[in-house]
Design a protein around this motif. Structure first.
Motif, mmCIF file in Angstrom:
data_model
loop_
_atom_site.group_PDB
_atom_site.id
_atom_site.type_symbol
_atom_site.label_atom_id
_atom_site.label_comp_id
_atom_site.label_asym_id
_atom_site.label_seq_id
_atom_site.Cartn_x
_atom_site.Cartn_y
_atom_site.Cartn_z
ATOM 1 N N VAL A 105 3.092 31.261 22.146
ATOM 2 C CA VAL A 105 4.327 31.190 22.926
ATOM 3 C C VAL A 105 4.006 30.572 24.281
ATOM 4 C CG1 VAL A 105 6.159 32.533 24.030
ATOM 5 C CG2 VAL A 105 5.358 33.155 21.735
ATOM 6 N N GLU A 106 4.818 29.600 24.702
ATOM 7 C CA GLU A 106 4.614 28.915 25.980
ATOM 8 C C GLU A 106 5.261 29.703 27.108
ATOM 9 O OE1 GLU A 106 5.842 24.782 28.291
ATOM 10 O OE2 GLU A 106 6.240 24.950 26.125
ATOM 11 N N PHE A 107 4.467 30.064 28.101
ATOM 12 C CA PHE A 107 4.984 30.786 29.261
ATOM 13 C C PHE A 107 5.070 29.847 30.452
ATOM 14 C CE2 PHE A 107 3.995 34.342 26.655
ATOM 15 C CZ PHE A 107 4.873 35.331 27.051
ATOM 16 N N ILE A 108 6.160 29.989 31.207
ATOM 17 C CA ILE A 108 6.330 29.192 32.419
ATOM 18 C C ILE A 108 6.085 30.035 33.663
ATOM 19 C CG2 ILE A 108 7.833 27.447 31.395
ATOM 20 C CD1 ILE A 108 10.246 28.964 32.392
ATOM 21 N N GLN A 109 5.908 31.342 33.455
ATOM 22 C CA GLN A 109 5.535 32.241 34.549
ATOM 23 C C GLN A 109 4.796 33.433 33.944
ATOM 24 O OE1 GLN A 109 8.564 33.720 37.472
ATOM 25 N NE2 GLN A 109 7.890 35.720 36.726
ATOM 26 N N PRO A 110 3.590 33.719 34.413
ATOM 27 C CA PRO A 110 2.872 34.893 33.915
ATOM 28 C C PRO A 110 3.523 36.167 34.469
ATOM 29 C CG PRO A 110 1.664 33.918 35.727
ATOM 30 C CD PRO A 110 2.828 32.999 35.436
ATOM 31 N N ALA A 120 7.724 38.195 33.069
ATOM 32 C CA ALA A 120 7.128 36.930 32.662
ATOM 33 C C ALA A 120 8.263 36.074 32.118
ATOM 34 C CB ALA A 120 6.068 37.156 31.589
ATOM 35 N N MET A 121 8.099 34.763 32.184
ATOM 36 C CA MET A 121 9.135 33.870 31.658
ATOM 37 C C MET A 121 8.500 32.917 30.650
ATOM 38 S SD MET A 121 11.555 33.122 34.929
ATOM 39 C CE MET A 121 12.779 32.330 33.905
ATOM 40 N N ALA A 122 9.210 32.734 29.537
ATOM 41 C CA ALA A 122 8.687 31.920 28.444
ATOM 42 C C ALA A 122 9.770 30.992 27.912
ATOM 43 C CB ALA A 122 8.184 32.828 27.325
ATOM 44 N N LEU A 123 9.354 30.122 27.011
ATOM 45 C CA LEU A 123 10.270 29.195 26.333
ATOM 46 C C LEU A 123 10.210 29.434 24.838
ATOM 47 C CD1 LEU A 123 9.298 25.876 28.156
ATOM 48 C CD2 LEU A 123 11.349 27.250 28.557
ATOM 49 N N ASP A 124 11.381 29.353 24.183
ATOM 50 C CA ASP A 124 11.338 29.341 22.727
ATOM 51 C C ASP A 124 11.047 27.912 22.279
ATOM 52 O OD1 ASP A 124 13.769 27.894 22.660
ATOM 53 O OD2 ASP A 124 14.939 29.556 21.864
ATOM 54 N N ASN A 125 10.979 27.691 20.991
ATOM 55 C CA ASN A 125 10.583 26.365 20.510
ATOM 56 C C ASN A 125 11.711 25.331 20.558
ATOM 57 O OD1 ASN A 125 11.924 27.672 18.418
ATOM 58 N ND2 ASN A 125 10.687 26.728 16.837
ATOM 59 N N SER A 126 12.890 25.723 21.046
ATOM 60 C CA SER A 126 13.963 24.754 21.290
ATOM 61 C C SER A 126 14.022 24.362 22.760
ATOM 62 C CB SER A 126 15.322 25.331 20.872
ATOM 63 O OG SER A 126 15.431 25.415 19.470
ATOM 64 N N GLY A 127 13.336 25.119 23.618
ATOM 65 C CA GLY A 127 13.358 24.848 25.051
ATOM 66 C C GLY A 127 14.187 25.843 25.846
ATOM 67 N N ASN A 128 14.764 26.848 25.162
ATOM 68 C CA ASN A 128 15.498 27.899 25.858
ATOM 69 C C ASN A 128 14.499 28.813 26.560
ATOM 70 O OD1 ASN A 128 18.234 27.382 24.781
ATOM 71 N ND2 ASN A 128 17.307 27.940 22.837
ATOM 72 N N TRP A 129 14.777 29.151 27.817
ATOM 73 C CA TRP A 129 13.886 30.063 28.523
ATOM 74 C C TRP A 129 14.369 31.490 28.341
ATOM 75 C CZ3 TRP A 129 16.345 32.974 32.118
ATOM 76 C CH2 TRP A 129 17.545 32.479 32.635
ATOM 77 N N PHE A 130 13.443 32.419 28.407
ATOM 78 C CA PHE A 130 13.804 33.828 28.380
ATOM 79 C C PHE A 130 12.836 34.608 29.252
ATOM 80 C CE2 PHE A 130 11.044 33.241 24.700
ATOM 81 C CZ PHE A 130 10.158 34.304 24.779
ATOM 82 N N SER A 131 13.332 35.724 29.763
ATOM 83 C CA SER A 131 12.511 36.625 30.570
ATOM 84 C C SER A 131 12.010 37.759 29.704
ATOM 85 C CB SER A 131 13.314 37.215 31.732
ATOM 86 O OG SER A 131 13.667 36.231 32.647
#
Length: 138
Positions: A105-110, A120-131
Motif C-alpha cells: 500500500v502506498e502511503f503519502i504520510q507516515p 497516516a495517509m495512503a492511496l488506493d490503487n485508483s488514486g483515492n486517498w484515505f486516512s
C-alpha cells in the motif's frame, strides 16, 4: 427518522483491481458482487468488524447515473487523486501502517501525531486517498 448510513460510494477506475486492493491489501470482505442490469456491477466491501457499513466500489460509466461526459470527468478526477475514500479507524496506527506498507500500500504520510490521534495517509490503487486513524483520548 434516519438512524445510520449503510452504503457509501468510492469511485474507482477498475472494479476488479479495486476489489483486489480492498480485499487483499486492506483485508475487507465482499458484501455484494452482482451484475444488475447490462454491464452494471453492484460491488460492495466492508471492514470485517463492521459489515453494516458497505463501501460501494463503483466505476463511473455512461448509464442511468452519468452521461458519457460526466463519467469521463469523474474518471479524470479519480486519476488526479482528487477524491478521498474516507477515514478508516485502527487500534494501532503504526502496526497497521507497517502491515499495509508490507503489502504494497502506498502511503503519502507516515503515522503522525495530530490533535485527534495518530494519522497516516495512503492511496488506493485508483488514486483515492484515505486516512488511517488511531484515536487518542485527550
Amino acid at each position: 427518522m434516519i438512524t445510520s448510513i449503510a452504503h457509501t460510494t468510492i469511485y474507482v477506475l477498475n472494479q476488479d483491481s479495486a476489489l483486489d486492493f480492498y480485499k487483499n491489501k486492506l483485508g475487507f470482505e465482499v458484501g455484494d458482487d452482482m451484475k444488475v442490469e447490462g454491464d452494471f456491477r453492484w460491488l460492495t466491501v466492508h471492514p470485517k468488524s463492521n459489515p453494516q457499513l458497505q463501501l460501494v466500489l463503483a466505476e463511473p460509466k455512461e448509464g442511468p447515473m452519468f452521461t458519457k461526459e460526466s463519467a469521463e470527468k469523474i474518471r479524470s478526477l479519480i486519476e488526479e487523486g482528487a477524491f478521498g475514500a474516507g477515514v478508516f479507524e485502527t487500534d494501532d496506527c503504526q502496526k497497521t501502517y507497517q502491515e499495509l506498507e508490507g503489502k504494497g500500500v502506498e502511503f503519502i504520510q507516515p503515522p503522525t501525531e495530530q490533535l485527534y490521534g495518530i494519522e497516516a495517509m495512503a492511496l488506493d490503487n485508483s488514486g483515492n486517498w484515505f486516512s488511517l486513524v488511531e484515536r487518542v483520548n485527550t
